[in-house]
Write a protein that holds these residues in place. Structure first.
Motif, PDB file in Angstrom:
ATOM      1  N   GLY A 151      27.988  46.629  37.405  1.00 13.88           N
ATOM      2  CA  GLY A 151      27.843  46.105  36.050  1.00 13.88           C
ATOM      3  C   GLY A 151      29.181  45.904  35.382  1.00 13.88           C
ATOM      4  O   GLY A 151      29.427  44.903  34.708  1.00 13.88           O
ATOM      5  N   MET A 152      30.083  46.856  35.587  1.00 14.90           N
ATOM      6  CA  MET A 152      31.426  46.755  35.004  1.00 14.90           C
ATOM      7  C   MET A 152      32.163  45.548  35.552  1.00 14.90           C
ATOM      8  O   MET A 152      32.801  44.795  34.808  1.00 14.90           O
ATOM      9  N   LEU A 153      32.074  45.344  36.863  1.00 12.91           N
ATOM     10  CA  LEU A 153      32.753  44.222  37.477  1.00 12.91           C
ATOM     11  C   LEU A 153      32.178  42.905  36.985  1.00 12.91           C
ATOM     12  O   LEU A 153      32.909  41.940  36.771  1.00 12.91           O
ATOM     13  N   THR A 154      30.856  42.844  36.786  1.00  8.27           N
ATOM     14  CA  THR A 154      30.224  41.628  36.290  1.00  8.27           C
ATOM     15  C   THR A 154      30.737  41.291  34.906  1.00  8.27           C
ATOM     16  O   THR A 154      31.066  40.136  34.605  1.00  8.27           O
ATOM     17  N   VAL A 155      30.844  42.311  34.043  1.00  5.26           N
ATOM     18  CA  VAL A 155      31.354  42.093  32.696  1.00  5.26           C
ATOM     19  C   VAL A 155      32.786  41.590  32.747  1.00  5.26           C
ATOM     20  O   VAL A 155      33.180  40.646  32.068  1.00  5.26           O
ATOM     21  N   LEU A 156      33.610  42.228  33.609  1.00  3.67           N
ATOM     22  CA  LEU A 156      35.011  41.833  33.718  1.00  3.67           C
ATOM     23  C   LEU A 156      35.140  40.405  34.236  1.00  3.67           C
ATOM     24  O   LEU A 156      35.980  39.640  33.769  1.00  3.67           O
ATOM     25  N   CYS A 157      34.303  40.046  35.196  1.00  2.00           N
ATOM     26  CA  CYS A 157      34.394  38.706  35.774  1.00  2.00           C
ATOM     27  C   CYS A 157      34.007  37.628  34.776  1.00  2.00           C
ATOM     28  O   CYS A 157      34.371  36.475  34.937  1.00  2.00           O
ATOM     29  N   ALA A 158      33.248  37.993  33.734  1.00  2.00           N
ATOM     30  CA  ALA A 158      32.804  37.024  32.748  1.00  2.00           C
ATOM     31  C   ALA A 158      33.631  37.078  31.473  1.00  2.00           C
ATOM     32  O   ALA A 158      33.292  36.450  30.493  1.00  2.00           O
ATOM     33  N   CYS A 159      34.740  37.829  31.517  1.00  2.00           N
ATOM     34  CA  CYS A 159      35.474  38.063  30.276  1.00  2.00           C
ATOM     35  C   CYS A 159      36.305  36.874  29.836  1.00  2.00           C
ATOM     36  O   CYS A 159      36.765  36.823  28.719  1.00  2.00           O
ATOM     37  N   ALA A 160      36.550  35.900  30.716  1.00  2.26           N
ATOM     38  CA  ALA A 160      37.325  34.723  30.347  1.00  2.26           C
ATOM     39  C   ALA A 160      36.908  33.555  31.224  1.00  2.26           C
ATOM     40  O   ALA A 160      36.304  33.740  32.276  1.00  2.26           O
ATOM     41  N   THR A 161      37.230  32.360  30.761  1.00  2.00           N
ATOM     42  CA  THR A 161      36.911  31.151  31.512  1.00  2.00           C
ATOM     43  C   THR A 161      38.149  30.277  31.599  1.00  2.00           C
ATOM     44  O   THR A 161      38.835  30.061  30.601  1.00  2.00           O
ATOM     45  N   SER A 162      38.440  29.780  32.778  1.00  2.00           N
ATOM     46  CA  SER A 162      39.612  28.934  32.982  1.00  2.00           C
ATOM     47  C   SER A 162      39.373  27.552  32.381  1.00  2.00           C
ATOM     48  O   SER A 162      38.238  27.193  32.056  1.00  2.00           O
TER      49      SER A 162
ATOM     50  N   GLN B  61      36.957  34.226  35.023  1.00  2.00           N
ATOM     51  CA  GLN B  61      38.219  34.886  35.360  1.00  2.00           C
ATOM     52  C   GLN B  61      38.199  36.352  34.956  1.00  2.00           C
ATOM     53  O   GLN B  61      37.520  36.743  34.002  1.00  2.00           O
ATOM     54  N   VAL B  62      38.955  37.146  35.694  1.00  2.00           N
ATOM     55  CA  VAL B  62      39.239  38.535  35.349  1.00  2.00           C
ATOM     56  C   VAL B  62      40.628  38.565  34.722  1.00  2.00           C
ATOM     57  O   VAL B  62      41.608  38.240  35.390  1.00  2.00           O
ATOM     58  N   LEU B  63      40.710  38.938  33.458  1.00  2.00           N
ATOM     59  CA  LEU B  63      42.003  39.022  32.761  1.00  2.00           C
ATOM     60  C   LEU B  63      42.106  40.386  32.093  1.00  2.00           C
ATOM     61  O   LEU B  63      41.551  40.601  31.021  1.00  2.00           O
ATOM     62  N   LEU B  64      42.813  41.303  32.748  1.00  2.00           N
ATOM     63  CA  LEU B  64      42.903  42.675  32.242  1.00  2.00           C
ATOM     64  C   LEU B  64      44.131  42.906  31.362  1.00  2.00           C
ATOM     65  O   LEU B  64      44.187  43.897  30.644  1.00  2.00           O
ATOM     66  N   TYR B  65      45.109  42.015  31.444  1.00  2.00           N
ATOM     67  CA  TYR B  65      46.371  42.243  30.744  1.00  2.00           C
ATOM     68  C   TYR B  65      46.447  41.381  29.482  1.00  2.00           C
ATOM     69  O   TYR B  65      45.948  40.256  29.448  1.00  2.00           O
ATOM     70  N   SER B  66      47.107  41.890  28.452  1.00  2.00           N
ATOM     71  CA  SER B  66      47.232  41.160  27.199  1.00  2.00           C
ATOM     72  C   SER B  66      48.293  40.072  27.321  1.00  2.00           C
ATOM     73  O   SER B  66      49.157  40.116  28.208  1.00  2.00           O
ATOM     74  N   GLU B  67      48.254  39.098  26.414  1.00  2.00           N
ATOM     75  CA  GLU B  67      49.262  38.047  26.395  1.00  2.00           C
ATOM     76  C   GLU B  67      50.651  38.629  26.142  1.00  2.00           C
ATOM     77  O   GLU B  67      51.651  38.160  26.689  1.00  2.00           O
ATOM     78  N   THR B  68      50.715  39.651  25.311  1.00  2.00           N
ATOM     79  CA  THR B  68      51.995  40.302  25.018  1.00  2.00           C
ATOM     80  C   THR B  68      52.583  40.930  26.270  1.00  2.00           C
ATOM     81  O   THR B  68      53.785  40.801  26.552  1.00  2.00           O
TER      82      THR B  68
ATOM     83  N   VAL C  51      50.406  28.706  33.956  1.00  2.00           N
ATOM     84  CA  VAL C  51      50.515  29.537  32.752  1.00  2.00           C
ATOM     85  C   VAL C  51      49.345  29.256  31.811  1.00  2.00           C
ATOM     86  O   VAL C  51      48.729  30.181  31.268  1.00  2.00           O
ATOM     87  N   ILE C  52      49.011  27.985  31.625  1.00  2.00           N
ATOM     88  CA  ILE C  52      47.898  27.614  30.745  1.00  2.00           C
ATOM     89  C   ILE C  52      46.599  28.255  31.218  1.00  2.00           C
ATOM     90  O   ILE C  52      45.787  28.726  30.410  1.00  2.00           O
ATOM     91  N   ALA C  53      46.401  28.293  32.525  1.00  2.00           N
ATOM     92  CA  ALA C  53      45.168  28.849  33.101  1.00  2.00           C
ATOM     93  C   ALA C  53      45.241  30.354  33.337  1.00  2.00           C
ATOM     94  O   ALA C  53      44.319  30.941  33.904  1.00  2.00           O
ATOM     95  N   HIS C  54      46.335  30.999  32.929  1.00  2.00           N
ATOM     96  CA  HIS C  54      46.495  32.456  33.055  1.00  2.00           C
ATOM     97  C   HIS C  54      46.365  32.928  34.501  1.00  2.00           C
ATOM     98  O   HIS C  54      45.820  33.994  34.779  1.00  2.00           O
ATOM     99  N   HIS C  55      46.890  32.145  35.428  1.00  2.00           N
ATOM    100  CA  HIS C  55      46.751  32.494  36.843  1.00  2.00           C
ATOM    101  C   HIS C  55      47.506  33.766  37.211  1.00  2.00           C
ATOM    102  O   HIS C  55      47.051  34.542  38.049  1.00  2.00           O
ATOM    103  N   GLY C  56      48.674  33.993  36.608  1.00  2.00           N
ATOM    104  CA  GLY C  56      49.409  35.218  36.888  1.00  2.00           C
ATOM    105  C   GLY C  56      48.625  36.442  36.467  1.00  2.00           C
ATOM    106  O   GLY C  56      48.521  37.433  37.202  1.00  2.00           O
ATOM    107  N   ASN C  57      48.049  36.381  35.283  1.00  2.00           N
ATOM    108  CA  ASN C  57      47.213  37.471  34.766  1.00  2.00           C
ATOM    109  C   ASN C  57      46.005  37.688  35.673  1.00  2.00           C
ATOM    110  O   ASN C  57      45.681  38.820  36.056  1.00  2.00           O
ATOM    111  N   GLU C  58      45.369  36.599  36.053  1.00  2.00           N
ATOM    112  CA  GLU C  58      44.172  36.683  36.899  1.00  2.00           C
ATOM    113  C   GLU C  58      44.504  37.282  38.264  1.00  2.00           C
ATOM    114  O   GLU C  58      43.761  38.107  38.806  1.00  2.00           O
ATOM    115  N   ARG C  59      45.628  36.875  38.813  1.00  2.00           N
ATOM    116  CA  ARG C  59      46.026  37.359  40.138  1.00  2.00           C
ATOM    117  C   ARG C  59      46.333  38.850  40.094  1.00  2.00           C
ATOM    118  O   ARG C  59      45.931  39.619  40.980  1.00  2.00           O
TER     119      ARG C  59
END
Length: 265
Positions: free
Chosen positions: A12-23, A29-36, A132-140
């Motif tokens: 359930g946790m992984l499902t929530v994380l996987c839906a937390c952002a959209t490219s 996308q999974v985006l765990l890190y802040s923009e800062t 950068v626009i698609a937050h690929h570094g964050n996602e990776r």
């Protein structure tokens, strides 16, 4: 029973994380890190590169690259980066360029031997900005966290304000080693960045058709040494060309509608 409950909770946790952002192309996308955090890591990595690599002092070369990059960056969404982009030309034979969170762009002089026109150079820089626009570094980085460290570490990452060392962001934009997970994922990023870059260059007034010529040049420059697509972190040139051509109509429409025509020769 407890193990089953724990498994369900983890799923359930992984499902929530996987839906937390959209490219930008609609992928979850999974985006765990802040923009800062990402901007700080990007700045650290860029500072390290400027210390370790030779920066070009060729005035014409620098002016040309700066002109192309600065023509593209106004079309980057303000939510991605709203400041002044720093653009550096590195004296290196690599046929490559990169962009990092926090408004950093690096171009290797070797690229200028293959990207022969301003629009071809814009296709490469636009592609890198697309990551950068698609937050690929964050996602990776986020995917790596989930894969390697598990859900307990994920919880710690989410609750922590600490920023990782600069090698973390460099790993995020570099090559992976796992065929089953990292490489296909990276190919998806590359294809997505191609399309974002195509739209970006067209909006900025660069001819999007030159993106196809660029990859024809890339294929010729490889002298037939391109690795097979299955084991490459990048799609084969012919796959990229087909992807770009399939999306060229919209890009040409954007190009024809804008009155901007950069003059970076």
């Amino acid at each position: 029973m407890k193990s089953r409950i724990k498994s369900f909770a983890t799923a359930g946790m992984l499902t929530v994380l996987c839906a937390c952002a959209t490219s930008p192309t609609g992928r979850n996308q999974v985006l765990l890190y802040s923009e800062t955090q990402m901007a700080e890591m990007g700045g650290q990595a860029f500072s390290s590169m400027k210390e370790e690599l030779t920066i070009s002092n060729q005035r014409v070369e620098n002016s040309y690259v700066q002109c192309v990059a600065k023509s593209l960056t106004p079309y980057v969404p303000q939510s991605v980066f709203s400041g002044e982009w720093e653009v550096v030309v590195f004296e290196d034979e690599q046929v490559n360029a990169f962009a990092l969170p926090g408004g950093k762009i690096g171009v290797y002089t070797g690229l200028l031997n293959v990207a022969k026109t301003q629009s071809q150079l814009a296709a490469v820089i636009g592609h890198e900005i697309g990551h950068v626009i698609a937050h690929h570094g964050n996602e990776r980085m986020s995917t790596s966290t989930l894969t390697n460290l598990g859900t307990q570490a994920v919880s710690q990452v989410i609750s922590s304000n600490e920023v990782a060392y600069s090698d973390a962001i460099m790993a995020a934009i570099g090559m992976g080693s796992e065929v089953a997970i990292t490489l296909p994922f990276s190919r998806a990023h590359e294809s997505e960045a191609d399309l974002i870059g195509l739209a970006l260059m067209a909006q900025a007034g660069f001819d999007p058709r030159e993106s196809v010529v660029l990859w024809q040049n890339m294929e010729a420059a490889s002298n037939g040494q391109q690795p097979i697509e299955l084991l490459s972190t990048h799609p084969a040139p012919q796959s990229r060309i087909a992807n770009l051509q399939a999306n060229m109509t919209g890009a040409l429409n954007d190009y024809q509608q804008t009155t901007t025509r950069p003059n970076c020769h």
